[in-house]
Design a protein around this motif. Sequence first.
Motif, short mmCIF file in Angstrom:
data_model
loop_
_atom_site.label_atom_id
_atom_site.label_comp_id
_atom_site.label_asym_id
_atom_site.label_seq_id
_atom_site.Cartn_x
_atom_site.Cartn_y
_atom_site.Cartn_z
N UNK B 106 0.81 -1.23 0.23
CA UNK B 106 -0.25 0.35 -0.05
C UNK B 106 1.00 1.37 0.16
N UNK B 107 2.09 1.33 0.58
CA UNK B 107 2.79 2.33 0.36
C UNK B 107 3.43 2.43 -1.02
N UNK B 108 3.57 1.44 -1.55
CA UNK B 108 4.34 1.35 -3.34
C UNK B 108 3.07 1.70 -4.12
N UNK B 109 1.96 1.14 -3.96
CA UNK B 109 1.17 1.59 -5.00
C UNK B 109 0.93 3.46 -4.50
N UNK B 110 0.38 3.15 -6.06
CA UNK B 110 0.11 4.74 -6.84
C UNK B 110 -1.10 5.56 -6.31
N UNK B 112 -3.15 6.93 -7.86
CA UNK B 112 -3.68 7.75 -9.40
C UNK B 112 -4.64 6.59 -9.48
N UNK B 113 -4.14 4.93 -8.88
CA UNK B 113 -4.52 3.74 -8.84
C UNK B 113 -6.18 3.29 -8.44
N UNK B 114 -5.92 4.66 -7.15
CA UNK B 114 -7.47 4.29 -6.61
C UNK B 114 -8.24 5.71 -6.73
#
Lengths: 287, 266, 90
Positions: B106-110, B112-114
């Motif tokens: 969750x720290x790594x995901x952008x 923008x995706x969510x």
Amino acid sequence: MNKPHSNKAWFLVLPVFILVAFSAIVPLMTVVNYSLQDIFDVSTRYFVGTEWYREILNNSRLQDSLVRQFIFSGSVLLIEIPLGIGVALMMPKSGKWSVISLLILALPLLVPLNVVGTIWQIFGRADIGLFGWALNSLGIDYNYAANPIDAWLTVLLMDVWHWTSLVALLSFSGLRAIPDAYYQAASIDRASAWAVFRYIQLPKLKSVLLIGVLLRFMDSFMIYTEPFVLTGGGPGNSTTFLSQALTKMAVGQFDIGPAGAFSIIYFLIILLVSWLFYTAMTHSDNK
Amino acid sequence: MNKKKTIGLSVYILFLLLPLYWLLMMSFKSNQEILGTLTFWPNEFTFANYMTIFTDASWYMGYINSIYYVSLNMVITLLVALPAAYAFSRFRFIGDKHLFFWLLTNRMSPPAVFLLPFFQLYSSVGLFDTHIGVALAHCLFNVPLAVWILEGFMSGVPREIDETAYIDGYSFPKFFTKIFIPLISSGIGVTAFFCFMFSWVELLLARTLTSVSAKPIAAVMTRTVSASGIDWGVLAAAGVLTILPGVLVIWFVRNHVAKGFALGRV
Amino acid sequence: MSWMAWTTPSALFFIGIACILIGMTYWEIVSPCIARKGFFPIETTRGDRLFISLLSAAFIHLGFIGFTEVTIWLPFTVAIIWLLIVMKWG
């Protein structure tokens, strides 16, 4: 490290789990739902199966921005990691100057992302910025708003300015953990500076550097605000990276279905890369 | 050798400070001077740009909103991350490694995706355009990082201390608040610093989840672009003012920053 | 909940994932697993192998969808076979 086994520890983790799950799992499931449908509004939507995925995977503009993203993240790592180590090696180990240089190094990290963009937007302009003015008066035709290569280099330079400090501070703390006895032994053996670096400092830096590589890769892989403020993704699409392409699609054109499919593919790439890094990290810890 | 190092470091620091200096100096200039000639020092020193910000509620409320949700985020993050980090550093339990990795993703995901579902989710539970909403959204990346850092610091505390305390008759909550937290206070300071840093600099989520009453300063700054062009002086002054809180915060943790940046792992 | 735009296939997908996770947890409680080394260069536990096979299943599907016209059930079958191989010998 033999930690006792206790499933009661789950109760301590539960608040974190609930909090993060609320903001992570529900949106993720929603994105998957979006990606399978053609959505006009809440009640008018059609199931299209994997159609959007096929479209996104074959979209040449997005393929370009994926390639651009990998080149960008790669160059960021290639520049920032060696430069960061170098800066850390040059820093005084203790005393007043050490604290002062630490504070100065940490400064760019605390600048809000859009302000970073603003700073370089001003600094790089030929009419009002020192950097752009200096380059132009040296006879270099530099204009980040019109020339794709200049724009690209400015974004890269901006990222180096902003984030090299993180690598430097990580490496500095790694270097400080090396006992003096190691250096004394090396000077008795008349080891060269290179040998000291290669056989004493670098091995000690490995674990912190892996953290640095992980954080830098991931953060540069999701870079959005800084190029958005600086160049708006242009000229043309030359500085449009993945996050910006996605935001444009989702918020700008409101293509919810394709944006959902794009999000899932993006997320899977992130998941794969961070898993690879994380596995490498934990395994180097165990050895 | 030492001289070379000093020169190298000075050059690098110059590279770091020049853009900041340029911003600072520009904030004291009038727009005519900024656009007129290129000067290293303001010909006419003016505080007008700062006055604009301090007298206009839509400007200074942006700062108050940002500081408000960042503080909320720091408190929430520390409250939930402390026990969790303790669990990770002291016990093994079912799925611990996978849970830890999942948190990190969750720290790594952008963000923008969510972005789209975030907006929908927060609107549907009534958190849209509230400070607590932005604070919760920022927990998505701050909580995993906090757990990661705190776990590193806690693993440095020998487990014998826990055991002795339990033998002396301390209950878990009492031990945790009276003995353990003071022991890792530097780690907590550094974690708070990191939470501040990442929540303060984030724009995309903060901007998407707010409209009026919780609008962050970063979003307010886009106002300087008007029909008559960009108001450079005010933009620069606003930029300078966003850097100041960070400078204050880092001053408080200056002695622990080095260790903190290694996430407590050296 | 209507804004989440649920569809039957995606609901089935998530129910499937949830069942797998519950099943794996139950299996772990009944007989805890010991990390071992299979054909992967690292030591893996059951959970690691499940994660590896699910992640590669996702990429197998993407590969087939993006670059061929075949039915979705072909990559699905390939992924299941791959999952069994990884769980047994990985």
